[in-house]
Design an enzyme around this catalytic site. Structure first.
Site, PDB file in Angstrom:
ATOM      1  N   HIS A 250       0.849  -1.188   0.000  1.00 26.05           N
ATOM      2  CA  HIS A 250       0.000   0.000   0.000  1.00 26.05           C
ATOM      3  C   HIS A 250       0.885   1.239   0.000  1.00 26.05           C
ATOM      4  O   HIS A 250       1.942   1.261   0.639  1.00 26.05           O
ATOM      5  CB  HIS A 250      -0.923   0.007   1.222  1.00 26.05           C
ATOM      6  CG  HIS A 250      -2.081   0.932   1.072  1.00 26.05           C
ATOM      7  ND1 HIS A 250      -1.970   2.285   1.282  1.00 26.05           N
ATOM      8  CD2 HIS A 250      -3.373   0.699   0.709  1.00 26.05           C
ATOM      9  CE1 HIS A 250      -3.147   2.850   1.062  1.00 26.05           C
ATOM     10  NE2 HIS A 250      -4.012   1.917   0.707  1.00 26.05           N
ATOM     11  N   GLU A 303      -7.817  -4.605  -0.176  1.00 24.24           N
ATOM     12  CA  GLU A 303      -8.475  -5.271  -1.287  1.00 24.24           C
ATOM     13  C   GLU A 303      -8.457  -6.790  -1.182  1.00 24.24           C
ATOM     14  O   GLU A 303      -9.309  -7.465  -1.752  1.00 24.24           O
ATOM     15  CB  GLU A 303      -7.847  -4.796  -2.603  1.00 24.24           C
ATOM     16  CG  GLU A 303      -8.191  -3.338  -2.873  1.00 24.24           C
ATOM     17  CD  GLU A 303      -7.260  -2.681  -3.875  1.00 24.24           C
ATOM     18  OE1 GLU A 303      -6.092  -3.103  -3.971  1.00 24.24           O
ATOM     19  OE2 GLU A 303      -7.713  -1.748  -4.542  1.00 24.24           O
TER      20      GLU A 303
END
Length: 364
Positions: A250, A303
């Site tokens: 991320h 996700e």
């Protein structure tokens, strides 16, 4: 003025706005909405109240119920339908330009649009399922939460497990700072465009797989790992081939993504049939990524387990970007209002790196 040496590809780390809306804790693995840890919100307040917290800084405020509206022409491709219909509503409702209306009117416009956007996605998904009839308004009105009404409008029924899965996912992904779609919404709003244009442009930023669409790729990935039966080998083979493992790494968090933690717990609570293989793959991926990239943390992101939670609710992978858009209407609306109050047009500089001065004769 900044020198040309300050150039950062992708504006990595460049502070473009000051915001009071959300605070992702880069090192601590915490996400707060206006100071409130999302761990305190999930399971205690439904999504519509979280919309109120983000937009109005008030948990007793809610996203309004949608007013009667008939979309012009749905295709069954929810992301495209959502972008087109949201833009069309600006004309249908004759929305005022942000630089010409009050903050109160902008807030009203954003509430009308947000609730309508949920319905557009639900009706587009219903069409994709091959159902051309619409669910009666009184049936939808029986829903107690936005997530329940969404499912009633889509399927005519709302399984409690599906409601919990969607509500949790929407709350976890309602806002996350200056990501691509939110930045797009703020840039559009900074021009004085109406709220419909600002929200529609944000939806357009989700059409690429690098922002909001990754859950659609996780389920096929888990199917491959299940078929192989060896997560460690699958990870090594994938990385050796130069491919990405979706759901890891991320741009913000160096610690654990707090949204992933909540969604993993939810997937387990709801009995996801893929939770065991997902945990095995996660363990293998984290170990291999740490070995190959000790210089930068590549932890599980939102996700990865979003895919499992959405799968519990029987959300088809192609619908994932539109489901993400439904969640993010809260954050987008809050940022559009915040941008309106700054009254500042975005106009970053560019560094020219093309050819020097040339004449046409030199090109013939």
């Amino acid at each position: 003025m900044s020198s040309s040496n300050d150039f950062k590809p992708g504006l990595e780390g460049v502070v473009a706005v000051e915001t009071e809306i959300a605070e992702p804790d880069r090192e601590g693995g915490v996400l707060r909405y206006r100071g409130v840890d999302i761990e305190e919100l999930v399971g205690h307040y439904p999504y519509e109240n979280v919309w109120g917290l983000l937009v109005d800084d008030d948990l007793s405020s809610k996203m309004p119920d949608p007013e009667p509206y008939e979309p012009a022409r749905l295709t069954g491709h929810a992301p495209a339908d959502l972008q087109a219909e949201t833009a069309r509503l600006a004309g249908e409702w004759k929305l005022g330009k942000l630089n010409e209306i009050s903050d109160e009117q902008a807030r009203k416009d954003l509430g009308r649009l947000s609730s309508q956007m949920m319905g557009i996605v639900a009706r587009s998904a219903r069409l994709a399922d091959g159902k051309t009839d619409t669910v009666l308004a009184d049936v939808v009105a029986q829903g107690k939460t936005v997530a329940e009404k969404f499912l009633l409008q889509w399927r005519g029924e709302a399984d409690p497990r599906h409601v919990k899965a969607i509500d949790t996912y929407w709350i976890c992904t309602a806002e996350h700072g200056l990501n691509a779609s939110t930045f797009t919404a703020r840039v559009t709003a900074s021009t004085g465009a109406d709220c419909g244009a600002s929200l529609s442009s944000a939806v357009g930023a989700l059409s690429g797989p690098l922002h909001g669409g990754a859950p659609a790729y996780v389920k096929p990935m888990l199917a491959e790992v299940t078929a192989m039966g060896d997560p460690e080998k699958w990870v090594r083979d994938t990385l050796d081939a130069g491919k990405r493992i979706m759901g890891f790494g991320h741009r913000v968090y160096r610690a654990e993504d707090p949204r992933s933690r909540i969604l993993k717990r939810t997937a387990r609570e709801l009995g996801s049939p893929q939770i065991e293989i997902a945990e095995r793959l996660e363990e293998a991926a984290l170990a291999e990524l740490e070995q190959r990239h000790p210089e930068r943390p590549l932890k599980t992101n939102v996700e990865y387990y979003s895919a499992l939670v959405l799968d519990v609710a029987e959300i088809p992978p192609p619908l994932a970007p539109a489901m993400f858009a439904c969640s993010r209407v809260a954050g987008w609306s809050a940022h559009i209002l915040e941008q309106k109050r700054t009254g500042r047009l975005f106009r970053p500089a560019a560094r020219y790196v093309g050819p020097g001065e040339r004449h046409l004769a030199e090109l013939n």
